[in-house]
Scaffold this motif. Structure first.
Motif, PDB file in Angstrom:
ATOM      1  N   THR A   5       0.838  -1.194   0.000  1.00  0.00           N
ATOM      2  CA  THR A   5       0.000   0.000   0.000  1.00  0.00           C
ATOM      3  C   THR A   5       0.880   1.255   0.000  1.00  0.00           C
ATOM      4  OG1 THR A   5      -0.099   0.025   2.413  1.00  0.00           O
ATOM      5  CG2 THR A   5      -1.897  -1.078   1.286  1.00  0.00           C
ATOM      6  N   ASP A   6       0.403   2.270  -0.662  1.00  0.00           N
ATOM      7  CA  ASP A   6       1.088   3.563  -0.663  1.00  0.00           C
ATOM      8  C   ASP A   6       0.142   4.556   0.020  1.00  0.00           C
ATOM      9  OD1 ASP A   6       2.190   6.021  -1.136  1.00  0.00           O
ATOM     10  OD2 ASP A   6       2.706   5.606  -3.228  1.00  0.00           O
ATOM     11  N   VAL A   7       0.318   4.710   1.329  1.00  0.00           N
ATOM     12  CA  VAL A   7      -0.609   5.517   2.132  1.00  0.00           C
ATOM     13  C   VAL A   7      -0.596   6.973   1.677  1.00  0.00           C
ATOM     14  CG1 VAL A   7      -1.181   6.271   4.479  1.00  0.00           C
ATOM     15  CG2 VAL A   7      -0.428   3.938   4.081  1.00  0.00           C
ATOM     16  N   ASP A   8       0.532   7.456   1.150  1.00  0.00           N
ATOM     17  CA  ASP A   8       0.608   8.847   0.692  1.00  0.00           C
ATOM     18  C   ASP A   8      -0.353   9.114  -0.468  1.00  0.00           C
ATOM     19  OD1 ASP A   8       2.452   9.445   2.590  1.00  0.00           O
ATOM     20  OD2 ASP A   8       4.181   9.134   1.280  1.00  0.00           O
ATOM     21  N   ARG A   9      -0.630   8.080  -1.269  1.00  0.00           N
ATOM     22  CA  ARG A   9      -1.539   8.247  -2.407  1.00  0.00           C
ATOM     23  C   ARG A   9      -2.996   8.045  -2.009  1.00  0.00           C
ATOM     24  NH1 ARG A   9       1.376   6.938  -7.777  1.00  0.00           N
ATOM     25  NH2 ARG A   9      -0.644   7.521  -8.588  1.00  0.00           N
ATOM     26  N   GLY A  14     -12.175   3.855   0.386  1.00  0.00           N
ATOM     27  CA  GLY A  14     -12.734   2.660   1.021  1.00  0.00           C
ATOM     28  C   GLY A  14     -13.114   1.527   0.087  1.00  0.00           C
ATOM     29  N   GLN A  15     -12.813   1.655  -1.199  1.00  0.00           N
ATOM     30  CA  GLN A  15     -13.143   0.571  -2.133  1.00  0.00           C
ATOM     31  C   GLN A  15     -12.440  -0.726  -1.756  1.00  0.00           C
ATOM     32  OE1 GLN A  15     -15.231   0.141  -4.602  1.00  0.00           O
ATOM     33  NE2 GLN A  15     -16.040   2.184  -4.331  1.00  0.00           N
ATOM     34  N   CYS A  16     -11.215  -0.614  -1.284  1.00  0.00           N
ATOM     35  CA  CYS A  16     -10.444  -1.816  -0.922  1.00  0.00           C
ATOM     36  C   CYS A  16     -11.112  -2.554   0.240  1.00  0.00           C
ATOM     37  CB  CYS A  16      -9.012  -1.437  -0.577  1.00  0.00           C
ATOM     38  SG  CYS A  16      -8.876  -0.165   0.691  1.00  0.00           S
ATOM     39  N   VAL A  17     -11.613  -1.818   1.212  1.00  0.00           N
ATOM     40  CA  VAL A  17     -12.247  -2.429   2.385  1.00  0.00           C
ATOM     41  C   VAL A  17     -13.531  -3.142   1.970  1.00  0.00           C
ATOM     42  CG1 VAL A  17     -13.113  -1.994   4.705  1.00  0.00           C
ATOM     43  CG2 VAL A  17     -11.285  -0.577   3.784  1.00  0.00           C
ATOM     44  N   LEU A  18     -14.283  -2.520   1.074  1.00  0.00           N
ATOM     45  CA  LEU A  18     -15.520  -3.145   0.592  1.00  0.00           C
ATOM     46  C   LEU A  18     -15.209  -4.413  -0.197  1.00  0.00           C
ATOM     47  CD1 LEU A  18     -17.458   0.027  -0.603  1.00  0.00           C
ATOM     48  CD2 LEU A  18     -17.959  -1.386   1.394  1.00  0.00           C
ATOM     49  N   THR A  19     -14.104  -4.423  -0.905  1.00  0.00           N
ATOM     50  CA  THR A  19     -13.765  -5.562  -1.758  1.00  0.00           C
ATOM     51  C   THR A  19     -13.178  -6.718  -0.956  1.00  0.00           C
ATOM     52  OG1 THR A  19     -13.300  -3.989  -3.517  1.00  0.00           O
ATOM     53  CG2 THR A  19     -12.495  -6.238  -3.846  1.00  0.00           C
ATOM     54  N   GLU A  20     -12.303  -6.454  -0.006  1.00  0.00           N
ATOM     55  CA  GLU A  20     -11.682  -7.534   0.773  1.00  0.00           C
ATOM     56  C   GLU A  20     -11.408  -7.083   2.213  1.00  0.00           C
ATOM     57  OE1 GLU A  20     -11.324 -10.992   0.169  1.00  0.00           O
ATOM     58  OE2 GLU A  20     -11.172 -10.446   2.263  1.00  0.00           O
ATOM     59  N   PRO A  21     -12.453  -7.158   3.069  1.00  0.00           N
ATOM     60  CA  PRO A  21     -12.318  -6.658   4.449  1.00  0.00           C
ATOM     61  C   PRO A  21     -11.401  -7.493   5.336  1.00  0.00           C
ATOM     62  CG  PRO A  21     -14.504  -7.575   4.078  1.00  0.00           C
ATOM     63  CD  PRO A  21     -13.841  -7.558   2.750  1.00  0.00           C
ATOM     64  N   GLU A  50      -8.455  -7.488  -7.612  1.00  0.00           N
ATOM     65  CA  GLU A  50      -9.608  -6.678  -8.021  1.00  0.00           C
ATOM     66  C   GLU A  50      -9.541  -5.312  -7.323  1.00  0.00           C
ATOM     67  OE1 GLU A  50     -13.284  -8.736  -7.269  1.00  0.00           O
ATOM     68  OE2 GLU A  50     -14.438  -6.914  -7.670  1.00  0.00           O
ATOM     69  N   ALA A  51      -9.216  -5.318  -6.025  1.00  0.00           N
ATOM     70  CA  ALA A  51      -9.142  -4.065  -5.267  1.00  0.00           C
ATOM     71  C   ALA A  51      -8.081  -3.135  -5.839  1.00  0.00           C
ATOM     72  CB  ALA A  51      -8.858  -4.359  -3.792  1.00  0.00           C
ATOM     73  N   THR A  52      -6.953  -3.688  -6.310  1.00  0.00           N
ATOM     74  CA  THR A  52      -5.903  -2.830  -6.873  1.00  0.00           C
ATOM     75  C   THR A  52      -6.415  -2.118  -8.134  1.00  0.00           C
ATOM     76  OG1 THR A  52      -4.882  -4.534  -8.265  1.00  0.00           O
ATOM     77  CG2 THR A  52      -4.038  -4.307  -6.018  1.00  0.00           C
ATOM     78  N   HIS A  53      -7.311  -2.800  -8.876  1.00  0.00           N
ATOM     79  CA  HIS A  53      -7.881  -2.169 -10.080  1.00  0.00           C
ATOM     80  C   HIS A  53      -8.936  -1.131  -9.720  1.00  0.00           C
ATOM     81  CE1 HIS A  53      -5.614  -4.739 -12.644  1.00  0.00           C
ATOM     82  NE2 HIS A  53      -6.144  -5.836 -12.142  1.00  0.00           N
ATOM     83  N   LEU A  54      -9.672  -1.392  -8.622  1.00  0.00           N
ATOM     84  CA  LEU A  54     -10.772  -0.498  -8.235  1.00  0.00           C
ATOM     85  C   LEU A  54     -10.295   0.757  -7.512  1.00  0.00           C
ATOM     86  CD1 LEU A  54     -13.359  -3.108  -6.902  1.00  0.00           C
ATOM     87  CD2 LEU A  54     -13.522  -1.771  -9.011  1.00  0.00           C
ATOM     88  N   CYS A  55      -9.138   0.697  -6.864  1.00  0.00           N
ATOM     89  CA  CYS A  55      -8.662   1.829  -6.067  1.00  0.00           C
ATOM     90  C   CYS A  55      -8.523   3.074  -6.952  1.00  0.00           C
ATOM     91  CB  CYS A  55      -7.316   1.483  -5.440  1.00  0.00           C
ATOM     92  SG  CYS A  55      -6.571   2.897  -4.598  1.00  0.00           S
ATOM     93  N   PRO A  56      -9.253   4.145  -6.637  1.00  0.00           N
ATOM     94  CA  PRO A  56      -9.233   5.335  -7.493  1.00  0.00           C
ATOM     95  C   PRO A  56      -7.915   6.110  -7.429  1.00  0.00           C
ATOM     96  CG  PRO A  56     -10.542   5.738  -5.534  1.00  0.00           C
ATOM     97  CD  PRO A  56     -10.168   4.292  -5.499  1.00  0.00           C
ATOM     98  N   ALA A  57      -7.095   5.827  -6.415  1.00  0.00           N
ATOM     99  CA  ALA A  57      -5.850   6.582  -6.229  1.00  0.00           C
ATOM    100  C   ALA A  57      -4.617   5.780  -6.649  1.00  0.00           C
ATOM    101  CB  ALA A  57      -5.722   6.985  -4.770  1.00  0.00           C
ATOM    102  N   GLN A  58      -4.839   4.559  -7.147  1.00  0.00           N
ATOM    103  CA  GLN A  58      -3.727   3.659  -7.493  1.00  0.00           C
ATOM    104  C   GLN A  58      -2.737   3.539  -6.345  1.00  0.00           C
ATOM    105  OE1 GLN A  58      -2.720   5.550 -11.116  1.00  0.00           O
ATOM    106  NE2 GLN A  58      -4.478   4.672 -12.140  1.00  0.00           N
ATOM    107  N   ALA A  59      -3.309   3.362  -5.153  1.00  0.00           N
ATOM    108  CA  ALA A  59      -2.486   3.266  -3.943  1.00  0.00           C
ATOM    109  C   ALA A  59      -2.153   1.825  -3.575  1.00  0.00           C
ATOM    110  CB  ALA A  59      -3.215   3.935  -2.783  1.00  0.00           C
ATOM    111  N   LEU A  60      -2.680   0.869  -4.352  1.00  0.00           N
ATOM    112  CA  LEU A  60      -2.456  -0.551  -4.032  1.00  0.00           C
ATOM    113  C   LEU A  60      -1.676  -1.227  -5.138  1.00  0.00           C
ATOM    114  CD1 LEU A  60      -6.106  -1.401  -2.907  1.00  0.00           C
ATOM    115  CD2 LEU A  60      -4.185  -0.732  -1.456  1.00  0.00           C
ATOM    116  N   SER A  61      -0.790  -2.141  -4.752  1.00  0.00           N
ATOM    117  CA  SER A  61      -0.092  -2.959  -5.737  1.00  0.00           C
ATOM    118  C   SER A  61       0.216  -4.311  -5.117  1.00  0.00           C
ATOM    119  CB  SER A  61       1.180  -2.268  -6.223  1.00  0.00           C
ATOM    120  OG  SER A  61       2.020  -1.981  -5.132  1.00  0.00           O
TER     121      SER A  61
END
Ligand code: SF4
Length: 64
Positions: A5-9, A14-21, A50-61
């Motif tokens: 995760t890139d917390v700065d971005r 909350g899309q990631c939490v909805l996708t995989e809590p 899926e969450a990495t694709h949904l994240c609007p800030a591209q903060a996940l990899s």
């Protein structure tokens, strides 16, 4: 698979939490992403992808 995760971005959408809590949560203070585990497998890994694709800030990899 490792989750990164890139917390700065992160914009706290909350899309990631909805996708995989079981992997993602949000910090009480500012709503930014909180990683509950950084090693995932199987169906959980699929949902993390899926969450990495949904994240609007591209903060996940991920990395293998
Ligand atoms: S989906 Fe992206 S921007 Fe939203 S909380 Fe998760 S990491 Fe942050």
């Amino acid at each position: 698979m490792r989750v990164i995760t890139d917390v700065d971005r992160c914009v706290g959408a909350g899309q990631c939490v909805l996708t995989e809590p079981s992997v993602f949560d949000q910090r009480e203070e500012d709503g930014t992403v909180l990683l509950l585990t950084d090693e995932v497998r199987g169906e959980t890994a699929e949902r993390v992808r899926e969450a990495t694709h949904l994240c609007p800030a591209q903060a996940l990899s991920t990395s293998d």
